[in-house]
Design an enzyme around this catalytic site. Structure first.
Site, mmCIF file in Angstrom:
data_model
loop_
_atom_site.group_PDB
_atom_site.id
_atom_site.type_symbol
_atom_site.label_atom_id
_atom_site.label_comp_id
_atom_site.label_asym_id
_atom_site.label_seq_id
_atom_site.Cartn_x
_atom_site.Cartn_y
_atom_site.Cartn_z
ATOM 1 N N GLU A 161 35.800 36.056 45.436
ATOM 2 C CA GLU A 161 34.644 36.893 45.574
ATOM 3 C C GLU A 161 34.096 37.752 44.186
ATOM 4 O O GLU A 161 34.648 37.537 42.572
ATOM 5 C CB GLU A 161 34.858 38.740 46.564
ATOM 6 C CG GLU A 161 35.687 38.298 47.544
ATOM 7 C CD GLU A 161 36.288 38.962 47.538
ATOM 8 O OE1 GLU A 161 36.413 39.764 49.536
ATOM 9 O OE2 GLU A 161 37.359 40.162 47.403
ATOM 10 N N CYS A 162 32.518 37.449 43.834
ATOM 11 C CA CYS A 162 31.901 38.314 43.037
ATOM 12 C C CYS A 162 32.476 37.505 41.968
ATOM 13 O O CYS A 162 31.622 37.062 41.331
ATOM 14 C CB CYS A 162 32.123 38.917 43.437
ATOM 15 S SG CYS A 162 30.862 40.465 42.495
ATOM 16 N N GLY A 163 33.402 37.936 41.142
ATOM 17 C CA GLY A 163 33.681 37.611 39.882
ATOM 18 C C GLY A 163 34.560 35.838 39.886
ATOM 19 O O GLY A 163 33.993 35.984 39.367
ATOM 20 N N THR B 72 31.371 33.927 47.523
ATOM 21 C CA THR B 72 30.604 34.669 48.204
ATOM 22 C C THR B 72 30.900 36.427 47.821
ATOM 23 O O THR B 72 31.734 36.468 46.180
ATOM 24 C CB THR B 72 31.134 35.514 49.501
ATOM 25 O OG1 THR B 72 30.637 36.293 49.902
ATOM 26 C CG2 THR B 72 32.761 35.850 49.407
#
Length: 457
Positions: free
Chosen positions: A322-324, A423
Site C-alpha cells: 500500500e502507498c509507500g 495500490t
C-alpha cells in the site's frame, strides 16, 4: 495547539493518575493514532463510518474498550464536517452512534462573543449530539478568557472545560497534513509530557472525567466471525507465516489489519527493510505505507534486501503493498534533485511532489483477476499521497477500476505483477474482511505449492 495535542494531554494526564484509557481516532489516520496509542500505553484503533459498517464500528469500540476506565476519541475536521453538505460520516454522526459526549475545541484568536455564537450554533445544529463542553484554545489573556466564558454562559449555557493560552513552541512538528510519526520524534516521552503539562495546567480534568463517566453505555453488539476463514487454534489448521515490513520507513498499519490476519490463523513475522539482509522464510508479504522518502538513501543502500525482495516476487511470493509499499516496489524514487533505486519489482519510476496528488476516500471495483480479491467485488478505502508514477505506460496491469478517488491515474489502481498487488489505496480490515481472507488464502496456497511445512519464525 491542535486537537491531537490536546487529546494526548488528556489521555496522558489521566494515565498518570492510574486510569486505563482506551484511545481511538476517528477517520483513516495513522500518525495521530500512533501518538494517541503512545500516550495511552496501548494500541489506538480507528473508527470510520465510511470504511466500516456501523455494526463493525460498534463491535470494534466494544471490544477495545473492554477493561478500560474511559475512552477518548479524537475526531477529525470540524464536528459536523463529512463527505458532503449533509455531514455524512462526520464526527458528530460517530458521537451520536456511540452516544458519546462531544467536547468542542474552539480557536479564540481575536474573537470573544463570536466564540459564543459558534458554540451556540454547534449546540443547536443537531440536538441529538450531546455537546458536553468546550475547550477554549489560543486565549491571549485572562481578560480575554473571562469575556469569552461570560459570553458562552449567557448565550449557549455550555460548560467551559478549560482555556489554553497561545503557546510559542510546539513539541509536535508537522509533516504534510499531520504530525511527525512518533517513531521519528527524538524524545516521545518528553513530547507527551509537554502535552500532559498543558492539560494539567489549563484543563478541568475532573469535569472532563465526570463528563466521560456520565456517558451512557453503547448498545451491546454480538461478536461475529467475519470473513469465514479459520481462526487461530482451529483444529488441524497450521497458520501460514505472513511477513510485515515494519521499520521507520514503513509504519502505517491499522492494528485491526494485523489482528485480522492473526485471527485467521496467520503467524506474523516482522521484517526490517533497512537492516535485514534478505526476506526471511515467509508465505506472503505485507508492505504498508509510511514515508519511504525520509529513508530513501537507507532503503537504497540495503541492496541485498532489495534483490532478495525482487527474487521473492519473481518466484511468486504473494505480496500486498500500500502507498509507500507501492513506491518501494518500483524501480526508483526521485525526491528533490536526488533519485534513489528501489527494489525494481515493478518497472516504474516515482517522483515525490510538494503538493498532494490525491487525498480522500476511495471506492474500487475489482475488474481484473488477482491473488487476493474476487472479480466484481467492491472495496472502500482511502488514499493520501504526494507521489505519482512518471512512466505510467509501463504499468503491467491494474486490478481496480476507480469509482471514487484518484488511484494511479484517475481511473485505475492496484498494479498487478505475478502474485504482487500494489495500490495507493489503504484498506481497513474491519470494513473489508475480504482483504485478510485473501491474504491468508494466498499465503496458504503459496506454501502448499512449494510443499512446505510451517515456516519457522
Amino acid at each position: 495547539l491542535g486537537k491531537t495535542t490536546i487529546a494526548l494531554g488528556i489521555i496522558g494526564a489521566w494515565r498518570k493518575q492510574g486510569k486505563r484509557i482506551a484511545p481511538f481516532k476517528k477517520g483513516p489516520d495513522y500518525i495521530d493514532a500512533g501518538w494517541l496509542g503512545a500516550a495511552a500505553g496501548r494500541l489506538c484503533y480507528n473508527l470510520d463510518l465510511f470504511l466500516m459498517e456501523e455494526e463493525s464500528m460498534l463491535r470494534s469500540f466494544e471490544q477495545h474498550t473492554a477493561g478500560a476506565d474511559a475512552a477518548v476519541i479524537e475526531g477529525n475536521r470540524g464536528l459536523f464536517d463529512g463527505v458532503d453538505e449533509a455531514g455524512t460520516f462526520s464526527t458528530a454522526r460517530l458521537a451520536r452512534q456511540l452516544r458519546a459526549p462531544a467536547v468542542l475545541i474552539v480557536d479564540c484568536t481575536k474573537s470573544t462573543s463570536t466564540v459564543a455564537a459558534v458554540v451556540l450554533g454547534c449546540k443547536a445544529f443537531d440536538p441529538d449530539v450531546h455537546l458536553g463542553g468546550v475547550i477554549l484554545n489560543n486565549v491571549s489573556s485572562a481578560r480575554h478568557e473571562s469575556v469569552i466564558r461570560k459570553a458562552i454562559a449567557q448565550a449557549a449555557d455550555v460548560l467551559v472545560l478549560g482555556a489554553i493560552p497561545r503557546l510559542k513552541q510546539s513539541e509536535f512538528p508537522e509533516r504534510h497534513l499531520g504530525l511527525t510519526p512518533f517513531h521519528e520524534h527524538p524524545d516521545v516521552e518528553r513530547a507527551i509530557g509537554a502535552a500532559v503539562s498543558v492539560a494539567e495546567n489549563h484543563l478541568d480534568l475532573v469535569a472532563l472525567w465526570q463528563l466521560a463517566q456520565a456517558a451512557p453505555p453503547t448498545a451491546p453488539v454480538q461478536v461475529a466471525n467475519e470473513g469465514g476463514m479459520p481462526r487461530a487454534g482451529s483444529a488441524g489448521q497450521q497458520g501460514p507465516v505472513i511477513g510485515v515490513i515494519r521499520d521507520s520507513a514503513f509504519q502505517f498499519y491499522y492494528p485491526d489489519n494485523i489482528e485480522a490476519l492473526e485471527q485467521r490463523g496467520a503467524v506474523i513475522r516482522e521484517v526490517n527493510a533497512l537492516r535485514d539482509l534478505e526476506i526471511p522464510e515467509v508465505d506472503a508479504l505485507y508492505i504498508g505505507g509510511g514515508f519511504p522518502e525520509t529513508q530513501a538513501a537507507e532503503l537504497a543502500a540495503n541492496s541485498t534486501f532489495c534483490q532478495s525482495l525482487k527474487s521473492a516476487a519473481e518466484n511468486g511470493l504473494p505480496i500486498y503493498a500500500e502507498c509507500g509499499g507501492l513506491i518501494y516496489l518500483g524501480r526508483s524514487l526521485r525526491t528533490g534533485d536526488k533519485e534513489y533505486p528501489m527494489t525494481s519489482v515493478l518497472p516504474l519510476d516515482f517522483v515525490l511532489e510538494k503538493k498532494p496528488q490525491a487525498h480522500g476516500y476511495t471506492v474500487l471495483e475489482i475488474t481484473q483477476k488477482n491473488p487476493f480479491f474476487d472479480i466484481g467485488s467492491t472495496l472502500k478505502g482511502h488514499e493520501f499521497h504526494y507521489s505519482h508514477i512518471v512512466n505510467t505506460a509501463d504499468i503491467p496491469s491494474m486490478a481496480f477500476t476507480i469509482r471514487r478517488g484518484h488511484g494511479i491515474d484517475g481511473t485505475h489502481d492496484g498494479i498487478l505483477y505475478k502474485n504482487v498487488l500494489a495500490t495507493y489505496t489503504h484498506l481497513h480490515a474491519a470494513g473489508t474482511p475480504a482483504w485478510a481472507d485473501g491474504m491468508v488464502r494466498s499465503a496458504r496456497s503459496y506454501r502448499n505449492s512449494l510443499g512446505q511445512g510451517v515456516a519457522s519464525s
